[in-house]
Design a protein around this motif. Structure first.
Motif, PDB file in Angstrom:
ATOM      1  N   ASP A  35      20.080  90.052  36.008  1.00 37.99           N
ATOM      2  CA  ASP A  35      19.990  88.742  35.370  1.00 37.99           C
ATOM      3  C   ASP A  35      19.837  87.675  36.443  1.00 37.99           C
ATOM      4  N   LEU A  36      18.747  86.900  36.380  1.00 44.02           N
ATOM      5  CA  LEU A  36      18.496  85.876  37.390  1.00 44.02           C
ATOM      6  C   LEU A  36      19.553  84.773  37.377  1.00 44.02           C
ATOM      7  N   SER A  37      20.289  84.645  36.280  1.00 42.29           N
ATOM      8  CA  SER A  37      21.344  83.625  36.240  1.00 42.29           C
ATOM      9  C   SER A  37      22.444  83.934  37.257  1.00 42.29           C
ATOM     10  N   THR A  38      22.512  85.182  37.715  1.00 37.45           N
ATOM     11  CA  THR A  38      23.471  85.535  38.758  1.00 37.45           C
ATOM     12  C   THR A  38      23.231  84.687  40.002  1.00 37.45           C
ATOM     13  N   VAL A  39      21.962  84.513  40.372  1.00 38.77           N
ATOM     14  CA  VAL A  39      21.624  83.696  41.539  1.00 38.77           C
ATOM     15  C   VAL A  39      22.036  82.248  41.298  1.00 38.77           C
ATOM     16  N   THR A  40      21.734  81.725  40.115  1.00 38.64           N
ATOM     17  CA  THR A  40      22.090  80.348  39.787  1.00 38.64           C
ATOM     18  C   THR A  40      23.581  80.109  39.938  1.00 38.64           C
ATOM     19  N   VAL A  41      24.372  81.049  39.444  1.00 38.99           N
ATOM     20  CA  VAL A  41      25.827  80.914  39.521  1.00 38.99           C
ATOM     21  C   VAL A  41      26.302  80.915  40.969  1.00 38.99           C
ATOM     22  N   HIS A  42      25.771  81.814  41.788  1.00 38.21           N
ATOM     23  CA  HIS A  42      26.214  81.892  43.184  1.00 38.21           C
ATOM     24  C   HIS A  42      25.764  80.675  43.982  1.00 38.21           C
ATOM     25  N   ILE A  43      24.596  80.147  43.674  1.00 41.00           N
ATOM     26  CA  ILE A  43      24.159  78.907  44.316  1.00 41.00           C
ATOM     27  C   ILE A  43      25.138  77.784  43.978  1.00 41.00           C
ATOM     28  N   ARG A  44      25.513  77.686  42.718  1.00 35.89           N
ATOM     29  CA  ARG A  44      26.455  76.642  42.310  1.00 35.89           C
ATOM     30  C   ARG A  44      27.798  76.805  43.009  1.00 35.89           C
ATOM     31  N   ARG A  45      28.279  78.034  43.136  1.00 33.86           N
ATOM     32  CA  ARG A  45      29.561  78.281  43.811  1.00 33.86           C
ATOM     33  C   ARG A  45      29.482  77.907  45.289  1.00 33.86           C
ATOM     34  N   LEU A  46      28.373  78.246  45.928  1.00 35.38           N
ATOM     35  CA  LEU A  46      28.216  77.886  47.338  1.00 35.38           C
ATOM     36  C   LEU A  46      28.194  76.371  47.521  1.00 35.38           C
ATOM     37  N   ARG A  47      27.488  75.688  46.638  1.00 39.01           N
ATOM     38  CA  ARG A  47      27.452  74.229  46.737  1.00 39.01           C
ATOM     39  C   ARG A  47      28.855  73.628  46.639  1.00 39.01           C
ATOM     40  N   GLU A  48      29.677  74.189  45.775  1.00 36.65           N
ATOM     41  CA  GLU A  48      31.037  73.679  45.624  1.00 36.65           C
ATOM     42  C   GLU A  48      31.854  73.843  46.900  1.00 36.65           C
ATOM     43  N   LYS A  49      31.458  74.796  47.740  1.00 37.61           N
ATOM     44  CA  LYS A  49      32.235  75.093  48.941  1.00 37.61           C
ATOM     45  C   LYS A  49      31.674  74.467  50.215  1.00 37.61           C
ATOM     46  N   ILE A  50      30.376  74.108  50.226  1.00 32.46           N
ATOM     47  CA  ILE A  50      29.804  73.609  51.473  1.00 32.46           C
ATOM     48  C   ILE A  50      29.217  72.203  51.373  1.00 32.46           C
ATOM     49  N   GLU A  51      29.058  71.691  50.162  1.00 35.41           N
ATOM     50  CA  GLU A  51      28.464  70.367  49.993  1.00 35.41           C
ATOM     51  C   GLU A  51      29.548  69.290  49.915  1.00 35.41           C
ATOM     52  N   ASP A  52      29.244  68.093  50.454  1.00 38.76           N
ATOM     53  CA  ASP A  52      30.156  66.963  50.278  1.00 38.76           C
ATOM     54  C   ASP A  52      30.244  66.575  48.810  1.00 38.76           C
ATOM     55  N   ASP A  53      29.099  66.582  48.131  1.00 38.62           N
ATOM     56  CA  ASP A  53      29.040  66.272  46.706  1.00 38.62           C
ATOM     57  C   ASP A  53      28.180  67.337  46.032  1.00 38.62           C
ATOM     58  N   PRO A  54      28.790  68.362  45.436  1.00 34.26           N
ATOM     59  CA  PRO A  54      28.011  69.451  44.820  1.00 34.26           C
ATOM     60  C   PRO A  54      27.039  68.973  43.753  1.00 34.26           C
ATOM     61  N   ALA A  55      27.335  67.830  43.115  1.00 33.13           N
ATOM     62  CA  ALA A  55      26.435  67.310  42.083  1.00 33.13           C
ATOM     63  C   ALA A  55      25.187  66.668  42.672  1.00 33.13           C
ATOM     64  N   ALA A  56      25.242  66.315  43.954  1.00 31.01           N
ATOM     65  CA  ALA A  56      24.082  65.741  44.642  1.00 31.01           C
ATOM     66  C   ALA A  56      23.914  66.481  45.977  1.00 31.01           C
ATOM     67  N   PRO A  57      23.523  67.735  45.923  1.00 32.69           N
ATOM     68  CA  PRO A  57      23.506  68.561  47.133  1.00 32.69           C
ATOM     69  C   PRO A  57      22.499  68.074  48.169  1.00 32.69           C
ATOM     70  N   GLN A  58      22.873  68.210  49.424  1.00 35.94           N
ATOM     71  CA  GLN A  58      21.995  67.883  50.538  1.00 35.94           C
ATOM     72  C   GLN A  58      21.564  69.134  51.310  1.00 35.94           C
ATOM     73  N   LEU A  59      22.363  70.188  51.230  1.00 37.61           N
ATOM     74  CA  LEU A  59      22.102  71.392  52.009  1.00 37.61           C
ATOM     75  C   LEU A  59      21.279  72.409  51.231  1.00 37.61           C
ATOM     76  N   ILE A  60      21.761  72.816  50.066  1.00 44.90           N
ATOM     77  CA  ILE A  60      21.034  73.777  49.236  1.00 44.90           C
ATOM     78  C   ILE A  60      20.334  73.001  48.131  1.00 44.90           C
ATOM     79  N   ASN A  61      19.049  72.819  48.287  1.00 45.60           N
ATOM     80  CA  ASN A  61      18.284  71.989  47.366  1.00 45.60           C
ATOM     81  C   ASN A  61      17.476  72.820  46.387  1.00 45.60           C
TER      82      ASN A  61
END
Length: 254
Positions: free
Chosen positions: A208-234
């Motif tokens: 299921d490709l949604s697996t990638v979407t979920v892991h991207i979201r989890r990574l953003r929560e851990k490495i981005e200053d603002d996960p809702a406005a990501p600067q690193l994983i775009n």
């Protein structure tokens, strides 16, 4: 209660793994255990959440097959407990879910499950999924990691030690999250589709490709200053995702 199936697995087949199956349906548990045993693995079984969590902590299996609907503690509660435990944070987990429980599936992936199979399922497909996760888990062990450390901005990743830091603080990453972050850091500025990430990061040619979407979201929560406005994983709309290193400007104040 905890049960054991086949203490002495066959010598042929893939390298044996110790797998814990937590499922309160005795028919499902027996079928899954039987197929895994014939594939050469050692199998423990637990029929409720509390015994299952205790067994996972006490016996440290190589992989957990986890039903979400369980008496005592449900599968999501078990996942939360394991991911909060540093010693078990990277334990590979394959979930068993009912066909219509999409919300629970997504939440399970967000909590750190590595893959899922929906009921009713083909036991042979389940074994393939499990062995795919096991291959990635074994390849991720420090002795198998030839790549050196990676530093990008305030992110530092050491594949040998399986540790990642941001601004000097260690990140608690699951197996999937670590592999995804390592891949992105080594390929800055390149756009990858979800299918490409599944194949190149985790070696999956189905899923299921949604697996990638979920892991991207989890990574953003851990490495981005603002996960809702990501600067690193775009997100590159209609294509996929791209890692863009950000060089943070130093404070000019002396």
């Amino acid at each position: 209660m905890l049960g054991r199936v086949n203490e002495s697995p066959p010598a042929t087949g893939p390298e044996p793994a110790r797998i814990l199956v937590i499922d309160d349906d005795p028919t499902v548990s027996e079928v899954v255990a039987g197929y895994l045993t014939r594939a050469g693995h050692r199998v423990d079984r637990a029929a409720d959440g509390r015994h299952g969590l205790a067994a996972a902590r006490a016996h440290r299996p190589d992989l957990l097959v986890l039903d979400l609907m369980l008496p005592g503690l449900d599968g999501l509660q078990i996942l939360r407990a394991l991911r909060a435990d540093r010693a078990a944070a990277d334990l590979p987990v394959v979930m068993l879910t009912a066909k219509g429980d999409e919300a629970d599936r997504i939440l399970g992936l967000e909590l750190g499950a590595d893959d899922y199979v929906t009921k009713p399922f083909s036991p042979r497909e389940l074994v393939l999924r499990i062995e795919s996760v096991l291959r990635r888990s074994r390849a991720a062990k420090p002795a198998a990691g030839p790549d050196g450390p990676v530093v990008s901005g305030d992110l530092a990743l050491d594949p040998q030690a399986r540790r990642a830091h941001r601004q000097g603080r260690e990140l608690l990453l699951t197996l999937r999250e670590f592999d995804l972050l390592a891949f992105l850091l080594r390929n800055p500025g390149t756009v990858f589709s979800r299918q490409e990430l599944m194949e190149r990061v985790w070696g999956w040619d189905f899923g299921d490709l949604s697996t990638v979407t979920v892991h991207i979201r989890r990574l953003r929560e851990k490495i981005e200053d603002d996960p809702a406005a990501p600067q690193l994983i775009n997100t590159v709309w209609g294509v996929g995702y791209r890692y863009d290193p950000v060089t943070r400007e130093k404070d000019p104040t002396p």
